[in-house]
Design a protein around this motif. Structure first.
Motif: not given
Length: 515
Positions: A201-204, A242-243, A248-250, A269-277
């Motif tokens: 639950a809460g996954s994006v 990536l955007k 959406h903090r995927a 690639f490294d400029s995107y914040d993907l820390s939510s994964y």
């Protein structure tokens, strides 16, 4: 009954769970696309209106409705609404030929056909052969406009009783070449996938492959049933992916290997914040160890590769972040999955030897729709009478129980009586600094019966001639494995889920006459 209680049951249906989710989290977004967002309460109500309209139009429990359109909120809701009516969904690929689409529609027996303008235009020449009632999901003149077709707001469908072995969906295995086979997946199979608990639950979840693909459904369905949000992309684009992931903090994504490669190749690639994964998944096609390693190094969250078939049977999983030394494999059999290897005579091979992969689990197709002969060909029975599904893949287990895939059985090349595995040659080609990707196929040879030919895509900014690359590879492999020809190409032909279409390469080969 709460969602948590339903998910502990041995069997329930997806529409049941979504109905309870709508009570527990009515305002949470569940389906999101570029045009609109739908909450759980909104989805539950829309599913009711869709199911009631289907029943009004004569779609009964165990009937079929088909969908062929670009991914959208309406598509997702329609898929789920069909299930609430007790009908099975036949999701069809818009990339199929018009003749194949008509064949699949008629074979499935669909009473209602949901489509959009792009599909309607493609079907213009064969529209008179379509028997099903047409509903336009995009409000175009492709059929009766979706909003007009829906049952009134507040409408409720008649309740239906669904059996575990009842058809959930019919996924057609081919729509571009060959005769499509309708793979009938039962509700019990999908329920098992939903209960894995991989998408809490809460996954994006980023949904960037088409909704008519089983690759997508094994990610989409657990997300919407377990209290998550599905962000729907009508078409994959690495930059847009990536955007949207950042916006959406995927937390989760199911991608095919070619999508990973295109994403990781982006200089920004490294400029995107993907820390939510939290977790990323891959399936459907060979995933190079080098790209897996790059994903593990630069993309936050874990990585799991699944190996299996739309037909079900047995599946393997490679938890790549826990086994970085096994990236050349597809992992070990999942819990409750029995994977074995058999020889050409149907006998199990000893550990360490190569054989065809067969599998058995609680997730298995009922069979191919209206094709009992094809169903029988896809089955293998163990000496004690257990039913397995044949994969057509050739592989080998290592001493730790990890499965390494060699090739599709039909892609293995028999040259002068010797077995040549294209994957061995493709692995050598990958070591050349100018080679981005390659595919090796067998073509007819007067002298050897078959002989290997390579198709190679060069890395951007790199140069090499075909003769140079072929000499490089032939100097590293055994005499019987040597390439007879090598073609430089701009791209490799792929299916909608990224599989290289080797048949197209074989059929279209126009190189040298091979003795």
């Amino acid at each position: 009954m709460s969602v948590e209680e339903i998910l502990t049951r041995d069997f329930a249906t997806l529409p049941e769970v979504i109905h309870e989710q709508a009570k527990e989290r009515p305002d949470q977004d569940v389906l999101v696309d570029a045009r609109r967002t739908l909450s759980y309460a909104g989805l539950d109500a829309l599913m009711d209106r869709i199911a009631a309209a289907l029943q009004r139009d004569g779609v009964a429990n165990k009937d079929v409705a088909a969908v062929c359109a670009t991914t959208s909120v309406e598509y997702g809701a329609t898929f789920l609404g069909i299930l609430r009516a007790g009908a099975a969904v036949a999701p069809l690929a818009p990339s199929s030929t018009p003749e194949s689409l008509v064949m699949m529609l008629n074979d499935s027996g669909a009473k209602v056909f949901f489509l959009d303008k792009g599909v309607a235009d493609a079907l213009a020449g064969v529209a008179d052969q379509i028997k099903a009632r047409r509903v336009a999901l995009d409000g175009s003149d492709a059929g009766l406009a979706f909003e007009s077709w829906l049952a009134p707001e507040g409408a409720k469908p008649a309740p239906v009783s669904v059996e575990p072995n009842q058809a959930f969906n019919i996924i057609y295995s081919s729509g571009t070449t060959g005769t499509p086979k309708g793979i009938v997946q039962p509700h019990a199979m999908r329920w098992g996938q939903i209960r894995r608990g991989v998408y809490p639950a809460g996954s994006v979840t980023m949904v960037s492959t088409p909704l008519y693909s089983n690759t997508t459904l094994v990610s989409f369905l657990p997300t919407v049933s377990n209290g998550g949000t599905a962000v729907l992309m009508p078409k994959f684009d690495a930059e847009q992916f990536l955007k949207l992931s950042e916006k959406h903090r995927a937390t989760h994504a199911m991608l095919v290997p070619v999508q990973y490669r295109r994403i990781m190749e982006r200089p920004d690639f490294d400029s995107y914040d993907l820390s939510s994964y939290v977790m990323k998944f891959s399936t459907s096609a060979p995933f190079s160890p080098e790209v897996k390693a790059d994903v593990l190094k630069r993309w936050p969250g874990g990585l799991i590769e699944y190996y299996g078939m739309t037909e079900g049977g047995g599946s393997c999983g490679l938890v790549a972040h826990e086994h970085p030394d096994k990236l050349h494999t597809v992992g070990r059999p999942l819990p409750g999955h029995d994977i074995r290897l058999i020889d050409e005579n149907g006998k199990e091979v000893p550990q360490g030897e190569i054989g065809e992969v067969v599998g058995r689990s609680g997730a298995m197709m009922v069979g191919y729709h209206n094709q009992p002969g094809k169903t029988a060909e896809a089955e293998w029975y163990s000496p004690d009478g257990l039913r397995f599904i044949r994969t057509g893949d050739v592989g080998r287990f290592d001493e730790d129980g990890f499965l390494t895939l060699m090739d599709r059985k039909k892609d293995m090349i028999i040259s002068g009586g010797f077995n040549i595995y294209p994957s061995d040659l493709e692995a050598e080609l990958a070591t050349h600094p100018a080679v981005l990707e390659s595919a090796v196929v067998g073509v007819p040879s007067e002298k050897w019966g078959e002989t290997p030919v390579a198709f190679v895509v060069l890395r951007q900014g790199k140069s090499a001639t075909a003769d140079e690359i072929m000499a490089y590879v032939n100097g590293k492999v055994g005499k019987t494995q040597r390439l007879a020809d090598l073609m430089l190409v701009d791209t490799l032909p792929r299916s909608h889920i990224g599989k290289i279409l080797k048949r197209d390469l074989r059929d279209g080969y126009k190189g040298k006459a091979l003795a």
